[in-house]
Design an enzyme around this catalytic site. Structure first.
Site, PDB file in Angstrom:
ATOM      1  CG  ASP A  24     -24.116   1.123  23.310  1.00 20.74           C
ATOM      2  OD1 ASP A  24     -22.908   1.282  23.025  1.00 20.74           O
ATOM      3  OD2 ASP A  24     -25.035   1.483  22.558  1.00 20.74           O
ATOM      4  CG  ASN A  72     -18.461  -5.036  18.839  1.00 16.75           C
ATOM      5  OD1 ASN A  72     -18.813  -5.514  19.917  1.00 16.75           O
ATOM      6  ND2 ASN A  72     -19.102  -3.997  18.308  1.00 16.75           N
TER       7      ASN A  72
HETATM    8  C1  FPP Z   1     -20.153  -0.833  23.639  1.00 20.70           C
HETATM    9  O1  FPP Z   1     -19.827   0.526  23.862  1.00 20.70           O
HETATM   10  C2  FPP Z   1     -19.242  -1.658  24.369  1.00 20.70           C
HETATM   11  C3  FPP Z   1     -18.443  -2.628  23.828  1.00 20.70           C
HETATM   12  C4  FPP Z   1     -18.443  -2.969  22.397  1.00 20.70           C
HETATM   13  C5  FPP Z   1     -17.527  -3.374  24.659  1.00 20.70           C
HETATM   14  C6  FPP Z   1     -18.089  -3.836  25.969  1.00 20.70           C
HETATM   15  C7  FPP Z   1     -16.957  -4.099  26.830  1.00 20.70           C
HETATM   16  C8  FPP Z   1     -16.867  -3.757  28.118  1.00 20.70           C
HETATM   17  C9  FPP Z   1     -17.937  -3.181  28.954  1.00 20.70           C
HETATM   18  C10 FPP Z   1     -15.617  -3.900  28.813  1.00 20.70           C
HETATM   19  C11 FPP Z   1     -15.183  -5.159  29.321  1.00 20.70           C
HETATM   20  C12 FPP Z   1     -16.051  -6.305  29.514  1.00 20.70           C
HETATM   21  C13 FPP Z   1     -15.618  -7.386  30.159  1.00 20.70           C
HETATM   22  C14 FPP Z   1     -16.439  -8.590  30.275  1.00 20.70           C
HETATM   23  C15 FPP Z   1     -14.291  -7.393  30.772  1.00 20.70           C
HETATM   24  P1  FPP Z   1     -19.368   1.385  22.620  1.00 20.70           P
HETATM   25  O2  FPP Z   1     -17.907   1.281  22.496  1.00 20.70           O
HETATM   26  O3  FPP Z   1     -20.131   0.979  21.413  1.00 20.70           O
HETATM   27  O4  FPP Z   1     -19.797   2.822  23.076  1.00 20.70           O
HETATM   28  P2  FPP Z   1     -20.301   3.984  22.140  1.00 20.70           P
HETATM   29  O5  FPP Z   1     -21.612   3.536  21.560  1.00 20.70           O
HETATM   30  O6  FPP Z   1     -20.452   5.133  23.090  1.00 20.70           O
HETATM   31  O7  FPP Z   1     -19.255   4.221  21.099  1.00 20.70           O
END
Ligand code: FPP
Length: 246
Positions: A24, A72
């Site tokens: 996250d 998501n």
């Molecule tokens: C949460 O951070 C992250 C995600 C919903 C996506 C996770 C994806 C990756 C780490 C990238 C790629 C993964 C692979 C396997 C290639 P957020 O967007 O909710 O962050 P925030 O809480 O700061 O908004």
């Protein structure tokens, strides 16, 4: 209290055999730099490689990462499309390195809603790495713990209706055989980055006895050193699995 049903790593005594990570903080990491959220996801994807490669050094045999949840889809169309494109690119670009590193890749989650091209890449990657054993990487994509339990229950119900399973034989050993994770051990340690202390529908059944680490670091800043520290401090946890130490 390691036991036959809860073994720790065979590589490093006391290390977590299976680590699961809620990656996250990509969005906030990007916003802090005045960049679009997808910039953070790209930075997060780079971090995945370093952490996968570090697993054998810390005795971690199984790594499960939460890449995209069933919730998501509620994000903007731009972010969802960008993430799907990132997953396609990641698989295409990383296949060779994953194979060379001895990583076996599996995907969990419901593939039905994913596009055909991505599904094919996922299937191919699973097949091309199926003989690898050095690290077992599981990527949760369109995954939700409640959705997984619901799909498992549906399959179980079909087996009951078909006469393959006696309802009186259903116990807590039965359902896990229908879960997406049926070939994996339960996670020993669940890490969530970015300072949020919640589990967001991740591995609900499987994490019943996991240890949790909620750390402030945003995922794109998560380092091999910090991963190593968390794995080492896991060895100091007093895991009793509901029993009393004698
Ligand atoms: C949460 O951070 C992250 C995600 C919903 C996506 C996770 C994806 C990756 C780490 C990238 C790629 C993964 C692979 C396997 C290639 P957020 O967007 O909710 O962050 P925030 O809480 O700061 O908004």
């Amino acid at each position: 209290m390691p036991s036959a049903s809860h073994p720790t790593s065979e590589l490093v005594p006391g290390a977590p055999r299976h680590v699961a990570i809620i990656m996250d903080g990509n969005g906030r990491w990007a916003t802090q730099r005045g960049r679009p959220r997808l910039f953070g996801h790209h930075a997060g994807a780079k971090r995945v490689r370093e952490i996968v490669e570090a697993c054998p050094d810390f005795g971690v045999e199984y790594l499960t990462i939460f890449a995209f949840s069933t919730e998501n889809w509620k994000r903007t169309q731009v972010e969802v499309a960008g993430l799907m494109s990132l997953f396609r690119r990641y698989i295409t670009k990383e296949t060779r390195a994953l194979k060379a590193e001895g990583v076996r890749v599996r995907f969990i989650g419901d593939r039905v809603k994913l596009d055909d091209k991505l599904i094919k890449l996922m299937n191919d990657l699973e097949q091309e790495t199926e003989l690898n054993t050095r690290v077992h990487l599981t990527i949760a994509l369109n995954y939700g713990g409640r959705d997984e339990v619901a799909r498992a229950t549906q399959r179980l119900a079909h087996d009951v209706a078909a006469g393959l399973l006696d309802p009186d034989d259903v116990d807590e050993e039965t359902l896990p055989r229908y879960l997406d994770t049926h070939v994996l051990p339960d996670p020993d340690l669940v890490i969530r980055t970015s300072g949020e202390a919640r589990i967001s529908n991740f591995l609900l059944w499987q994490s019943a006895y996991a240890e949790y680490e909620f750390i402030d670091t945003l995922w794109p800043d998560f380092s091999k050193a910090e991963f190593g520290e968390l794995c080492a401090s896991f060895g100091c946890r007093d895991r009793r699995f509901g029993a009393v130490k004698t």
